[in-house]
Design an enzyme around this catalytic site. Structure first.
Site, PDB file in Angstrom:
ATOM      1  N   ARG A 149      -3.492  -0.828  -6.675  1.00 27.18           N
ATOM      2  CA  ARG A 149      -2.608  -1.995  -6.748  1.00 27.18           C
ATOM      3  C   ARG A 149      -2.986  -2.776  -8.001  1.00 27.18           C
ATOM      4  O   ARG A 149      -4.078  -2.597  -8.537  1.00 27.18           O
ATOM      5  CB  ARG A 149      -2.753  -2.875  -5.512  1.00 27.18           C
ATOM      6  N   SER A 175      13.377 -42.501 -15.658  1.00 26.34           N
ATOM      7  CA  SER A 175      12.144 -41.754 -15.464  1.00 26.34           C
ATOM      8  C   SER A 175      11.879 -41.718 -13.959  1.00 26.34           C
ATOM      9  O   SER A 175      11.806 -42.759 -13.319  1.00 26.34           O
ATOM     10  CB  SER A 175      10.993 -42.424 -16.202  1.00 26.34           C
ATOM     11  N   GLY A 209      -6.450 -10.957   8.257  1.00 24.44           N
ATOM     12  CA  GLY A 209      -6.008 -11.367   9.581  1.00 24.44           C
ATOM     13  C   GLY A 209      -5.166 -10.313  10.249  1.00 24.44           C
ATOM     14  O   GLY A 209      -4.896 -10.379  11.435  1.00 24.44           O
ATOM     15  N   TYR A 250      11.939 -34.225 -20.152  1.00 25.96           N
ATOM     16  CA  TYR A 250      10.491 -34.146 -20.315  1.00 25.96           C
ATOM     17  C   TYR A 250       9.780 -34.399 -19.003  1.00 25.96           C
ATOM     18  O   TYR A 250      10.354 -34.961 -18.064  1.00 25.96           O
ATOM     19  CB  TYR A 250      10.007 -35.136 -21.383  1.00 25.96           C
ATOM     20  N   HIS A 279      -9.629 -31.285   6.402  1.00 24.86           N
ATOM     21  CA  HIS A 279      -9.594 -32.674   5.945  1.00 24.86           C
ATOM     22  C   HIS A 279     -10.313 -32.813   4.610  1.00 24.86           C
ATOM     23  O   HIS A 279      -9.791 -33.375   3.652  1.00 24.86           O
ATOM     24  CB  HIS A 279     -10.241 -33.565   7.014  1.00 24.86           C
ATOM     25  N   MET A 281      -4.459  -6.177  11.248  1.00 22.35           N
ATOM     26  CA  MET A 281      -5.251  -4.993  11.530  1.00 22.35           C
ATOM     27  C   MET A 281      -5.421  -4.211  10.251  1.00 22.35           C
ATOM     28  O   MET A 281      -4.514  -4.111   9.460  1.00 22.35           O
ATOM     29  CB  MET A 281      -4.554  -4.119  12.556  1.00 22.35           C
ATOM     30  N   LYS A 311       0.831  -1.201   0.000  1.00 22.79           N
ATOM     31  CA  LYS A 311       0.000   0.000   0.000  1.00 22.79           C
ATOM     32  C   LYS A 311       0.868   1.256   0.000  1.00 22.79           C
ATOM     33  O   LYS A 311       0.644   2.181  -0.786  1.00 22.79           O
ATOM     34  CB  LYS A 311      -0.907  -0.032   1.236  1.00 22.79           C
ATOM     35  N   ARG A 356      -3.119   3.036   8.574  1.00 22.39           N
ATOM     36  CA  ARG A 356      -3.454   1.885   7.717  1.00 22.39           C
ATOM     37  C   ARG A 356      -2.298   0.895   7.707  1.00 22.39           C
ATOM     38  O   ARG A 356      -1.166   1.264   7.431  1.00 22.39           O
ATOM     39  CB  ARG A 356      -3.712   2.359   6.280  1.00 22.39           C
ATOM     40  N   CYS A 377       7.549 -39.199 -14.476  1.00 22.05           N
ATOM     41  CA  CYS A 377       6.164 -39.587 -14.621  1.00 22.05           C
ATOM     42  C   CYS A 377       5.592 -39.607 -13.220  1.00 22.05           C
ATOM     43  O   CYS A 377       6.324 -39.748 -12.259  1.00 22.05           O
ATOM     44  CB  CYS A 377       6.038 -40.952 -15.291  1.00 22.05           C
TER      45      CYS A 377
HETATM   46  P1  ADP Z   1      -8.099  -1.984   3.285  1.00 22.47           P
HETATM   47  O1  ADP Z   1      -6.720  -2.469   2.979  1.00 22.47           O
HETATM   48  O2  ADP Z   1      -8.881  -2.853   4.159  1.00 22.47           O
HETATM   49  O3  ADP Z   1      -8.798  -1.512   2.061  1.00 22.47           O
HETATM   50  P2  ADP Z   1      -7.510   0.759   3.760  1.00 22.47           P
HETATM   51  O4  ADP Z   1      -6.336   1.188   4.550  1.00 22.47           O
HETATM   52  O5  ADP Z   1      -7.346   0.853   2.304  1.00 22.47           O
HETATM   53  O6  ADP Z   1      -7.879  -0.695   4.222  1.00 22.47           O
HETATM   54  O7  ADP Z   1      -8.721   1.645   4.255  1.00 22.47           O
HETATM   55  C1  ADP Z   1     -10.074   1.265   4.411  1.00 22.47           C
HETATM   56  C2  ADP Z   1     -10.962   2.316   3.762  1.00 22.47           C
HETATM   57  O8  ADP Z   1     -10.719   3.605   4.282  1.00 22.47           O
HETATM   58  C3  ADP Z   1     -10.722   2.387   2.270  1.00 22.47           C
HETATM   59  O9  ADP Z   1     -11.923   2.539   1.602  1.00 22.47           O
HETATM   60  C4  ADP Z   1      -9.877   3.614   2.138  1.00 22.47           C
HETATM   61  O10 ADP Z   1     -10.054   4.208   0.894  1.00 22.47           O
HETATM   62  C5  ADP Z   1     -10.420   4.508   3.270  1.00 22.47           C
HETATM   63  N1  ADP Z   1      -9.376   5.435   3.716  1.00 22.47           N
HETATM   64  C6  ADP Z   1      -8.149   5.117   4.144  1.00 22.47           C
HETATM   65  N2  ADP Z   1      -7.451   6.229   4.411  1.00 22.47           N
HETATM   66  C7  ADP Z   1      -8.252   7.271   4.170  1.00 22.47           C
HETATM   67  C8  ADP Z   1      -8.081   8.693   4.254  1.00 22.47           C
HETATM   68  N3  ADP Z   1      -6.936   9.233   4.648  1.00 22.47           N
HETATM   69  N4  ADP Z   1      -9.118   9.470   3.909  1.00 22.47           N
HETATM   70  C9  ADP Z   1     -10.289   8.902   3.509  1.00 22.47           C
HETATM   71  N5  ADP Z   1     -10.522   7.591   3.409  1.00 22.47           N
HETATM   72  C10 ADP Z   1      -9.492   6.778   3.732  1.00 22.47           C
HETATM   73 MG    MG Z   2      -7.923  -0.512   0.795  1.00 22.16          MG
END
Ligand code: ADP
Ligand code: MG
Ligand code: MG
Length: 902
Positions: free
Chosen positions: A343, A786, A107, A874, A459, A109, A29, A98, A854
């Site tokens: 991304r 083989s 998983g 192969y 499983h 934050m 990110k 973020r 094989c």
């Molecule tokens: P995720 O990886 O779960 O998408 P993000 O870090 O991208 O988490 O953020 C979750 C949401 O909050 C996204 O929709 C993102 O665009 C929005 N967001 C993150 N930072 C800001 C910001 N500075 N201003 C407004 N919206 C934000």
């Molecule tokens: Mg996002």
């Protein structure tokens, strides 16, 4: 910038200082936010705290020296850029915190928005927004909610319930109907929830909020779910996560504001166009949370044409820059567009091929790069039949696509019932909460398996993949009640015998029978559609990329085929020979009787008689295969399984004998069979009298097979076709075994072949670890090797495949002892090392020794790359995997040997 930074390590980067190649340091990110900033796109200013800071924190439990100062310095330059101070009571700067690792990871934050709000700055925020109290209190309640949940582990439902209560009190279901007063009340309730769970008041100090949030992101790297996910996905545990601190922009300022997501192409089909969702008057997380219904992105054109046009221009710019499908998060604050994330986007298998083809057409990438962008797992997915989904079919649940395919059938809840109904010719779907080793027979009998618990390594998932059965696991909307023989889902009850359909690729579950349609891609491989003239973007893209893979690869691809029909099909799929023709099926059916005669023979004459009767039957089988494979090599393996596998099971024989005796019938033959079965019983048949050992113990058995092969080749050659037989001796562990077999075989071949021009090679399987370790000696007697990687894996690990997959592999996968079953993908470190040693020492002893593999690994993408790296000639795999192996063999060249485009 501030002086502290020169002191020691640089832990914090402004967006303007980074770029997309710094994903290790800045996370995905952060690196992409930096890249967009430097492209001149409107990204709110901010900075990224590096993965190194995270690693240092996790190692010591404290922020590393200098970090606090560097954060202060970057925060203060952010404050000057924005002309506001964090949490200022009059005009607060707010930020989001973020997480963002190198690989996106569920998983961990996620995000806290609106950091910097407190009881005082909420008033200032409102004043700055022109007295928009509603906006300010909405933002504050979001902060407490997200902060509580992600930083302090307050159960999220409590906040959701409080929000629902507020809406109910107002008589609405729409959060937009809550006014400033309602939201102020909600803030009070949220604060109470917060202090109840944390034992403290919601922190009012902005910098404390920021520091706690940053710490929580660091720590989330080691959360249980994150650790588990990394093990399963084989993501190294020591990468750490970065933290992005971004100035807030507000999509919840009113109807001229909003937030959305966009894709530069359709991630489902790859089609060009405008794809995305938009939600007016909302903050980012609302879109994903599905709080309100979004509108299609196209409608933004009516709402805010200027932002819309700008967004499309930015999307085009990003695609050109990343040369790939991008997905984007954006927010519009009172008519001003902000880019918040991009991304390279995830996509379906079909879209991967279509997009790669389009990008070549557009001159953005070359064919090598297109080949690199798709993979064999995607191709394999495209080869399964698919459900033909008209509008009438809506999924009732969605679980995890654990083993691909499309299966419909009658619901059963027990293994026994599955076996019973399947025996009556019904298609059945075994439904369980989760499966266990007792369900194995039922799983074998079923067309598909559906569970309400468990993930990709449960499983059910592991066993289904091993069997190639369709499986959906973890469909947790299903309430499964096995004793009552029913499950409920979406308000409906499904009982035993009702029909369901499951899609093991998407994880979707449907009630009733969904019609299945064949894969267009298979039709193309079968040769029944013309790729140049068909109006199907997918088929054209597959054709183009496969053609390039074939032109690029060094590995040849053969197939495992035991019949003329399989051979013919594999040839259409592009097989360049047969790498494994098993001869044991030629001992089944009505030929069992001859095998019984062979086993029960008391004199040489009786035995020779049985073999003589088998000879013409085998010869006819080989003729058919050689004809189909005209001009291509055919590797025939001499009989491998223990002979008692061809006799009826002990219990059955014992019952037959008892019943016949009761009736006073003549049971001499049955008794003899029973005695033979008892005599031949083995504790460990996989390690018993099989393979080359049979040939050395039972006179004339291998000789008969060698003669059948040679005679068939001569007959086919006389008919004008070209037969290229290669005789393969299984289970050799010592060169002396091979030499003995070979001496006898060569005599027979010389006698049969004479002046026919047929050449018969003699080689061996390398599947016993000792053979790999003495490959230099064995190569003296072998014209080819083989690798039988199934047995090699069993014997190297000491696993019996049939036993271990159901018994404990799920646990090993859960523990991360291996990331994938070593029967699915070659264990490079152990079994792979044996292959490497044998390849090197074999070739040293006999330069140019032909090497192949094989066994199922021959069609596994990662294993194909390994075999390319080791320098085999192969791979051989089942007919259906042949295209996958061709594709991956091409990819192995550009990925291992490097190419200009990368
Ligand atoms: P995720 O990886 O779960 O998408 P993000 O870090 O991208 O988490 O953020 C979750 C949401 O909050 C996204 O929709 C993102 O665009 C929005 N967001 C993150 N930072 C800001 C910001 N500075 N201003 C407004 N919206 C934000
Ligand atoms: Mg996002
Ligand atoms: Mg074997």
């Amino acid at each position: 910038m501030a002086a502290q930074e020169t002191v020691d390590h640089k832990y914090v980067y402004d967006f303007a200082e980074g770029n997309m190649d710094l994903k290790d340091l800045l996370g995905g990110k952060g690196a992409n936010l930096a890249e967009m900033t430097n492209l001149g796109l409107p990204v709110p200013p901010g900075f990224t705290i590096t993965t190194e800071a995270c690693k240092a924190y996790l190692a010591t439990g404290e922020e590393p020296d200098g970090l606090a100062g560097q954060i202060a310095a970057h925060l203060s330059s952010l404050e000057s850029a924005m002309g506001k101070r964090l949490g200022d009571p009059q005009d607060p700067l707010l930020v989001s915190v973020r997480s963002g690792a190198k690989f996106s990871m569920p998983g961990m934050m996620e995000t806290v928005l609106n950091v910097g709000l407190n009881d005082r700055s909420v008033v200032g925020l409102s004043a700055q927004a022109g007295g928009n109290d509603r906006f300010a209190w909405d933002s504050y309640r979001r902060l407490i909610q997200m902060f509580g949940k992600t930083v302090c582990e307050v159960p999220g439902e409590e906040f959701e319930h409080a929000l629902d209560d507020a809406k109910r009190a107002k008589g609405t279901t729409n959060d937009l109907d809550l006014d400033a007063e309602d939201l102020r009340g909600l803030v009070d309730s949220y604060k109470k929830i917060f202090s109840k769970h944390t034992g403290r008041e919601f922190p009012q100090e902005p910098r404390e909020q920021l520091d706690l949030a940053i710490r929580a992101v660091f720590e989330s790297w080691n959360a249980d779910r994150a650790v588990l996910y990394r093990r399963q996905e084989r993501i190294p545990a020591d990468l750490g996560t970065a933290v992005n601190v971004v100035a807030m922009v507000f999509g919840n300022l009113g109807p001229d504001s909003g937030t959305g997501v966009a894709f530069t192409r359709d991630p489902g089909s790859g089609a060009q166009g405008i794809y995305g969702d938009y939600l007016a008057n909302a903050q980012g997380e609302d879109v994903v949370a599905g709080i309100r219904n979004t509108v299609p992105l196209q409608e933004l054109e009516q709402l805010d044409k200027k932002s819309y046009d700008q967004l499309l221009a930015f999307m085009a710019r990003l695609e050109e820059h990343y040369k790939d499908l991008c997905d984007i998060e954006f927010t519009i604050e009172r008519g001003k567009l902000w880019m918040l994330q991009t991304r390279v986007g995830k996509r379906t298998a079909a879209a991967a091929f279509v997009i790669a083809g389009q990008l070549v057409d557009e001159g953005l990438i070359d064919l090598d790069e297109a080949l690199h962008r798709v993979n064999g797992a995607q191709l394999a997915q495209l080869m399964f039949p698919r459900f033909q989904l008209d509008h009438e079919f809506q999924p009732v649940a969605k679980g995890i696509g654990a083993s691909p395919g499309a299966a419909s059938g009658k619901v059963v809840f027990t293994s026994a019932r599955a076996v019973e109904l399947a025996g009556e010719g019904e298609s059945v779907i075994l439904v369980r909460r989760e499966t266990n080793p007792d369900d194995l027979n039922g799983m074998i009998a079923s067309k598909g398996i559906l569970t309400s618990r468990g993930g990709k390594t449960s499983h059910a998932a592991v066993v289904a993949r091993g069997m190639g059965k369709t499986c959906v696991s973890g469909a947790d909307e299903l309430e499964v009640n096995v004793p009552a023989k029913k499950f409920t889902v979406a308000g409906q009850t499904v009982t035993e015998g009702d029909i369901v359909s499951i899609d093991g690729t998407t994880g979707k579950v449907y009630l009733g029978e969904v019609p299945v349609m064949p894969s267009e891609v298979v039709q193309y491989f079968e040769g029944s559609v013309d790729p140049e003239h068909i109006d199907n973007a997918l088929v054209r893209a597959v054709h183009r990329i496969m053609t390039h893979a074939d032109a690029t690869r060094r590995l040849a691809v053969r197939t495992n085929a035991d019949t003329g029909a399989d051979a013919a099909r594999a040839r259409r799929f592009g097989a360049e020979g047969i790498g494994l023709c098993r001869t044991e099926h030629m001992f089944l059916g009505d030929r069992r009787e001859l095998v019984e005669r062979l086993i029960l023979a008391r004199t040489d004459d009786e035995r020779d008689g049985a073999l003589a009767a088998l000879l013409p039957l085998q010869r006819a089988d080989f003729e058919e295969i050689f004809r189909e494979m005209d001009g291509l090599p055919v590797t025939v393996r001499l009989i491998d399984p223990p002979l008692h596998e061809f006799l009826p099971p002990l219990e059955q024989l014992a019952v037959n004998v008892a019943v016949a005796q009761e009736r006073g019938e003549d049971v001499a033959k049955e008794e003899a069979l029973l005695a033979a079965v008892r005599r031949m019983h083995e504790e460990n048949p996989m390690l018993g009298l099989r393979g080359v050992r049979l040939g050395l113990v039972i006179p004339g058995l291998f000789a008969m097979q060698v003669r059948a092969i040679a005679e068939a080749a001569v007959t086919v050659a006389r008919g004008g076709a070209v037969a290229k037989p290669e005789i393969m001796v299984p289970l050799v562990g010592a060169v002396q075994e091979l030499e003995t077999v070979r001496a006898e075989a060569e005599k027979i071949i010389a006698e049969v072949v004479r002046d026919s021009g047929v050449e018969v090679l003699i080689g061996t399987m390398i599947e016993v670890p000792r053979a790999a370790l003495t490959a230099g000696q064995i190569a003296e007697a072998a014209q080819f090797f083989s690798f039988g990687t199934n047995d090699l894996t069993q014997m190297a690990w000491g696993f019996s495949r049939d036993d271990v997959e159901g018994a404990f592999f799920w646990r090993y996968l859960e523990l991360g002892i291996f990331g994938i079953s070593p029967f699915e993908s070659i264990d490079r470190d152990g079994v792979g090392r044996l292959v490497r040693i044998a390849a090197e020492e074999g070739r040293a002893a006999r330069p140019g020794l032909k090497l192949g593999v094989c066994g199922e690994h021959g069609g596994d993408p990662d294993s194909v790359h390994f075999f390319h790296e080791v320098g085999l000639d192969y791979v051989s795999c089942s007919p259906f995997r042949v295209p996958v192996a061709r594709l991956e063999a091409g990819r192995a060249v550009i990925e291992t040997d490097g190419s200009d485009s990368r």
